[in-house]
Design an enzyme around this catalytic site. Structure first.
Site, PDB file in Angstrom:
ATOM      1  N   SER A   8     -13.617  12.442   7.258  1.00  0.00           N
ATOM      2  CA  SER A   8     -12.210  12.083   7.023  1.00  0.00           C
ATOM      3  C   SER A   8     -11.769  10.965   7.953  1.00  0.00           C
ATOM      4  O   SER A   8     -12.332  10.789   9.033  1.00  0.00           O
ATOM      5  CB  SER A   8     -11.321  13.300   7.273  1.00  0.00           C
ATOM      6  OG  SER A   8     -11.579  14.294   6.329  1.00  0.00           O
TER       7      SER A   8
ATOM      8  N   GLN B 132      -6.638  19.267   5.321  1.00  0.00           N
ATOM      9  CA  GLN B 132      -6.299  19.170   3.901  1.00  0.00           C
ATOM     10  C   GLN B 132      -7.546  19.074   2.996  1.00  0.00           C
ATOM     11  O   GLN B 132      -7.577  19.619   1.907  1.00  0.00           O
ATOM     12  CB  GLN B 132      -5.472  17.913   3.677  1.00  0.00           C
ATOM     13  CG  GLN B 132      -4.262  18.153   2.829  1.00  0.00           C
ATOM     14  CD  GLN B 132      -3.014  18.070   3.651  1.00  0.00           C
ATOM     15  OE1 GLN B 132      -2.963  17.259   4.562  1.00  0.00           O
ATOM     16  NE2 GLN B 132      -2.041  18.891   3.363  1.00  0.00           N
TER      17      GLN B 132
ATOM     18  N   THR C  28      -9.125  12.452  -3.840  1.00  0.00           N
ATOM     19  CA  THR C  28      -8.083  12.575  -2.817  1.00  0.00           C
ATOM     20  C   THR C  28      -7.570  11.171  -2.522  1.00  0.00           C
ATOM     21  O   THR C  28      -8.075  10.198  -3.069  1.00  0.00           O
ATOM     22  CB  THR C  28      -8.635  13.192  -1.508  1.00  0.00           C
ATOM     23  OG1 THR C  28      -9.335  12.175  -0.796  1.00  0.00           O
ATOM     24  CG2 THR C  28      -9.557  14.359  -1.761  1.00  0.00           C
ATOM     25  N   CYS C  29      -6.598  11.091  -1.609  1.00  0.00           N
ATOM     26  CA  CYS C  29      -6.051   9.759  -1.343  1.00  0.00           C
ATOM     27  C   CYS C  29      -7.082   8.860  -0.664  1.00  0.00           C
ATOM     28  O   CYS C  29      -6.971   7.647  -0.716  1.00  0.00           O
ATOM     29  CB  CYS C  29      -4.790   9.876  -0.509  1.00  0.00           C
ATOM     30  SG  CYS C  29      -5.120  10.702   1.027  1.00  0.00           S
ATOM     31  N   ASN C  30      -8.082   9.451  -0.050  1.00  0.00           N
ATOM     32  CA  ASN C  30      -9.058   8.617   0.659  1.00  0.00           C
ATOM     33  C   ASN C  30     -10.418   8.538   0.009  1.00  0.00           C
ATOM     34  O   ASN C  30     -11.292   7.832   0.503  1.00  0.00           O
ATOM     35  CB  ASN C  30      -9.222   9.112   2.102  1.00  0.00           C
ATOM     36  CG  ASN C  30      -8.131   8.557   2.975  1.00  0.00           C
ATOM     37  OD1 ASN C  30      -7.629   7.466   2.718  1.00  0.00           O
ATOM     38  ND2 ASN C  30      -7.741   9.293   3.991  1.00  0.00           N
TER      39      ASN C  30
ATOM     40  N   MET D  65       3.099  16.273   1.214  1.00  0.00           N
ATOM     41  CA  MET D  65       3.017  15.253   2.258  1.00  0.00           C
ATOM     42  C   MET D  65       4.367  15.026   2.921  1.00  0.00           C
ATOM     43  O   MET D  65       4.468  14.827   4.124  1.00  0.00           O
ATOM     44  CB  MET D  65       2.509  13.929   1.662  1.00  0.00           C
ATOM     45  CG  MET D  65       1.052  13.930   1.350  1.00  0.00           C
ATOM     46  SD  MET D  65       0.076  14.108   2.861  1.00  0.00           S
ATOM     47  CE  MET D  65      -0.475  15.762   2.712  1.00  0.00           C
TER      48      MET D  65
HETATM   49  N1  LIG Z   1      -2.329  15.795  -0.234  1.00  0.00           N
HETATM   50  C1  LIG Z   1      -2.930  15.028   0.671  1.00  0.00           C
HETATM   51  O1  LIG Z   1      -3.775  15.469   1.470  1.00  0.00           O
HETATM   52  C2  LIG Z   1      -2.560  13.581   0.804  1.00  0.00           C
HETATM   53  C3  LIG Z   1      -2.909  12.892   1.962  1.00  0.00           C
HETATM   54  C4  LIG Z   1      -2.498  11.573   2.078  1.00  0.00           C
HETATM   55  C5  LIG Z   1      -1.809  10.960   1.060  1.00  0.00           C
HETATM   56  N2  LIG Z   1      -1.515  11.649  -0.066  1.00  0.00           N
HETATM   57  C6  LIG Z   1      -0.772  10.961  -1.101  1.00  0.00           C
HETATM   58  O2  LIG Z   1       0.600  11.288  -0.954  1.00  0.00           O
HETATM   59  C7  LIG Z   1       1.213  11.280  -2.235  1.00  0.00           C
HETATM   60  C8  LIG Z   1       1.944  12.591  -2.423  1.00  0.00           C
HETATM   61  O3  LIG Z   1       0.998  13.644  -2.332  1.00  0.00           O
HETATM   62  P1  LIG Z   1       1.479  15.166  -2.251  1.00  0.00           P
HETATM   63  O4  LIG Z   1       0.257  15.953  -1.944  1.00  0.00           O
HETATM   64  O5  LIG Z   1       2.674  15.289  -1.382  1.00  0.00           O
HETATM   65  O6  LIG Z   1       1.925  15.398  -3.785  1.00  0.00           O
HETATM   66  P2  LIG Z   1       2.767  16.607  -4.406  1.00  0.00           P
HETATM   67  O7  LIG Z   1       2.930  17.723  -3.454  1.00  0.00           O
HETATM   68  O8  LIG Z   1       2.166  16.859  -5.742  1.00  0.00           O
HETATM   69  O9  LIG Z   1       4.221  15.964  -4.652  1.00  0.00           O
HETATM   70  C9  LIG Z   1       4.368  14.915  -5.528  1.00  0.00           C
HETATM   71  C10 LIG Z   1       5.646  14.173  -5.220  1.00  0.00           C
HETATM   72  O10 LIG Z   1       5.633  12.933  -5.943  1.00  0.00           O
HETATM   73  C11 LIG Z   1       6.791  12.871  -6.776  1.00  0.00           C
HETATM   74  N3  LIG Z   1       6.433  12.112  -7.986  1.00  0.00           N
HETATM   75  C12 LIG Z   1       5.425  12.370  -8.857  1.00  0.00           C
HETATM   76  N4  LIG Z   1       5.391  11.426  -9.811  1.00  0.00           N
HETATM   77  C13 LIG Z   1       6.399  10.562  -9.539  1.00  0.00           C
HETATM   78  C14 LIG Z   1       6.862   9.391 -10.170  1.00  0.00           C
HETATM   79  N5  LIG Z   1       6.272   8.914 -11.276  1.00  0.00           N
HETATM   80  N6  LIG Z   1       7.913   8.741  -9.615  1.00  0.00           N
HETATM   81  C15 LIG Z   1       8.510   9.208  -8.501  1.00  0.00           C
HETATM   82  N7  LIG Z   1       8.123  10.338  -7.860  1.00  0.00           N
HETATM   83  C16 LIG Z   1       7.064  11.000  -8.375  1.00  0.00           C
HETATM   84  C17 LIG Z   1       7.140  14.310  -7.067  1.00  0.00           C
HETATM   85  O11 LIG Z   1       8.487  14.336  -7.467  1.00  0.00           O
HETATM   86  P3  LIG Z   1       9.058  15.522  -8.406  1.00  0.00           P
HETATM   87  O12 LIG Z   1       9.273  16.684  -7.479  1.00  0.00           O
HETATM   88  O13 LIG Z   1      10.289  14.972  -8.963  1.00  0.00           O
HETATM   89  O14 LIG Z   1       7.991  15.799  -9.441  1.00  0.00           O
HETATM   90  C18 LIG Z   1       6.906  14.915  -5.678  1.00  0.00           C
HETATM   91  O15 LIG Z   1       7.951  14.595  -4.800  1.00  0.00           O
HETATM   92  C19 LIG Z   1       0.094  11.040  -3.250  1.00  0.00           C
HETATM   93  O16 LIG Z   1       0.063   9.680  -3.596  1.00  0.00           O
HETATM   94  C20 LIG Z   1      -1.153  11.388  -2.497  1.00  0.00           C
HETATM   95  O17 LIG Z   1      -2.281  10.663  -2.958  1.00  0.00           O
HETATM   96  C21 LIG Z   1      -1.835  12.950  -0.215  1.00  0.00           C
END
Ligand SMILES: NC(=O)c1ccc[n+]([C@@H]2O[C@H](COP(=O)([O-])OP(=O)(O)OC[C@H]3O[C@@H](n4cnc5c(N)ncnc54)[C@H](OP(=O)(O)O)[C@@H]3O)[C@@H](O)[C@H]2O)c1
Length: 436
Positions: free
Chosen positions: A109, A116, A49-51, A202
């Site tokens: 967390s 999440q 995960t991110c953390n 996110m």
């Molecule tokens: N899920 C969690 O609980 C959580 C918590 C904190 C932080 N995060 C971090 O937040 C970020 C997003 O997580 P998420 O859960 O929202 O992911 P997600 O639902 O899988 O969405 C991924 C997003 O990233 C974009 N993307 C993927 N590869 C890319 C690239 N090479 N260049 C530009 N855009 C790209 C995708 O765009 P397309 O639609 O064009 O593919 C989409 O907008 C991650 O780094 C994750 O580690 C996640």
């Protein structure tokens, strides 16, 4: 055999180390395969995960198992072992089981009780099963940890109103804008020119929280613009201007507050890039991507303030006091779940003896049945034979029911071993090899 966990988290490693060990979904299968190459690892599962990145394994020998996982992590991160090792934690057996249950409950967390993580533990279980890297022990541990997570959320208030990384990011923006204007507390974001980069889970949460903090208009950028348009469609009362990621520079130049939350594996905003953008506003970047979307060198820009997930600690700690009290209650629930799992595991010790007892009795049943049937000759119809066969099976099962239940029931290890020895002795179950 022992269960071990080796990993790192926001408690042990800064984001610049964590991002080197973030294993994206599409690489999990290969990583599980590489971990299975170590002969000491019998079952394995990855929580990324991110953390945190945590590897749970059932190993033959705990020290060899832990070293193997550390070797894998060192290779994957491309860091030197000396650089990485101080950030790694490891737990064995009871502590490893308790750790996973606490993680699943949101007790480990950054934002206590956030929801999440429970779905991420579920995903870890699914990926382990799909890749056949988990077996009976880890599957049971994972499903019991999911139950522990659900129980904590349904039986305590830990999850009620829990902030998430996204809501903490929005609060951080409010706090920083307030501080800049000499105001204490959380200010409205009504006047900010907000840009959100990414249209995944996110970003959806970010927009939800932005809306609740007074934002009524924003720009949403995504690589795939259709996804941005779809997401915007879910917020009909917000004015959302959707654009392609190609319009990033122009969008930054028009913004005062930029959130980045994409799953890009490399930063796509850095100092060199923003130095070429004419900025019309004081600018704040809040990057919740891990790996980060914004390069660390942006911190050298004179007019930009930039924050990443590790900076969220500041707002999170403001909200934790109330949750810490509930967390104590939740911890005792989690400890009960740990006991249930460990008792189940201990009961497996009885399985070989029970299996041997069953197969010996089955042999006797078949031999005796055969003798009886041959004495009856052809007078016995096929239907009558079936009835007699079922009768003998039923008798054996009834006789075995009570001792088998007792051998499997929760008890101390010494007690169970003593009972197993008696059964082995009375029924002569110990094979000749074992006797010698
Ligand atoms: N899920 C969690 O609980 C959580 C918590 C904190 C932080 N995060 C971090 O937040 C970020 C997003 O997580 P998420 O859960 O929202 O992911 P997600 O639902 O899988 O969405 C991924 C997003 O990233 C974009 N993307 C993927 N590869 C890319 C690239 N090479 N260049 C530009 N855009 C790209 C995708 O765009 P397309 O639609 O064009 O593919 C989409 O907008 C991650 O780094 C994750 O580690 C996640």
């Amino acid at each position: 055999m022992q269960i071990v966990v080796v990993g790192l988290s926001h408690r042990t490693a800064p984001v610049e180390v964590r991002e080197k060990l973030s294993i994206p979904d599409q690489s999990i299968s290969e990583s599980l395969k590489n971990l299975r190459i170590y002969s000491d690892i019998l079952e394995v599962s990855i929580l990324s995960t991110c953390n945190r990145l945590e590897i749970y394994a059932l190993v033959r020998d705990k020290n060899i198992g832990i070293s193997s996982i550390k070797e894998f992590l060192t290779d994957y991160s491309r860091l030197n072992f000396e650089e990485l090792n101080p950030h790694l934690f490891d737990f064995r057996q009871e502590e490893a089981v308790l750790h996973l249950m606490k993680v699943s409950a949101g007790l480990d967390s950054l934002v206590l009780g956030e929801g999440q993580i429970l779905s991420q533990v579920k995903k870890m279980m699914r990926l382990g099963q799909e890749n056949q890297s988990t077996g009976p022990i880890l599957n049971r541990l994972l499903s019991q940890s999911v139950s522990a997570g659900k129980k904590v959320r349904s039986e305590t208030n830990l999850g009620t109103g829990a902030v998430s990384i996204s809501s903490a990011a929005v609060e951080l923006a409010q706090l920083k804008i307030g501080q800049e204007n000499g105001l204490d507390g959380l200010v409205s974001l009504k006047l900010e020119k907000v840009l959100v980069v990414g249209a995944g889970r996110m970003s959806r949460l970010l927009i939800t929280h932005l809306k609740s903090k007074g934002c009524h208009k924003l720009t949403l950028l995504n690589r795939n613009i259709d996804r941005a348009v779809n997401l915007a469609g879910d917020f009909p009362d917000l004015e959302i201007n959707c654009k392609s990621l190609n319009e990033l520079d122009e969008s930054i130049s028009l913004s005062s507050l930029v959130f980045t939350s994409t799953a890009s594996e490399k930063p796509f905003i850095d100092l060199a890039r923003v130095e070429n953008i004419s900025l019309n506003n004081k600018l704040k970047f809040i990057d919740i991507g891990v790996p980060r979307n914004i390069s660390n060198d942006i911190k050298h820009h004179a007019f930009i303030k930039s924050f990443d997930v590790d900076d969220l600690e500041e707002v999170v700690s403001r909200n934790q006091e109330f949750r810490q009290k509930i967390a104590k209650e939740a911890e005792s629930l989690v400890k009960d779940e740990r006991i249930i799992f460990l008792e189940w595991w201990a009961s497996l010790e009885a399985v070989p003896v029970i299996n041997k007892l069953r197969s010996d009795l089955e042999l006797i049943r078949k031999e005796e049945l055969q003798k009886a049937l041959s004495r009856m000759g052809p007078d016995f119809s096929a239907r009558e034979r079936k009835v007699v066969e079922a009768l003998t099976k039923g008798i054996i099962n009834k006789i075995l029911h009570t001792p088998v239940t007792k051998l499997r029931s929760p008890q101390s290890r010494e007690e169970r071993q003593a009972s197993l020895k008696i059964v082995e002795k009375l029924f002569s179950l110990i094979d000749d090899e074992k006797k010698n």
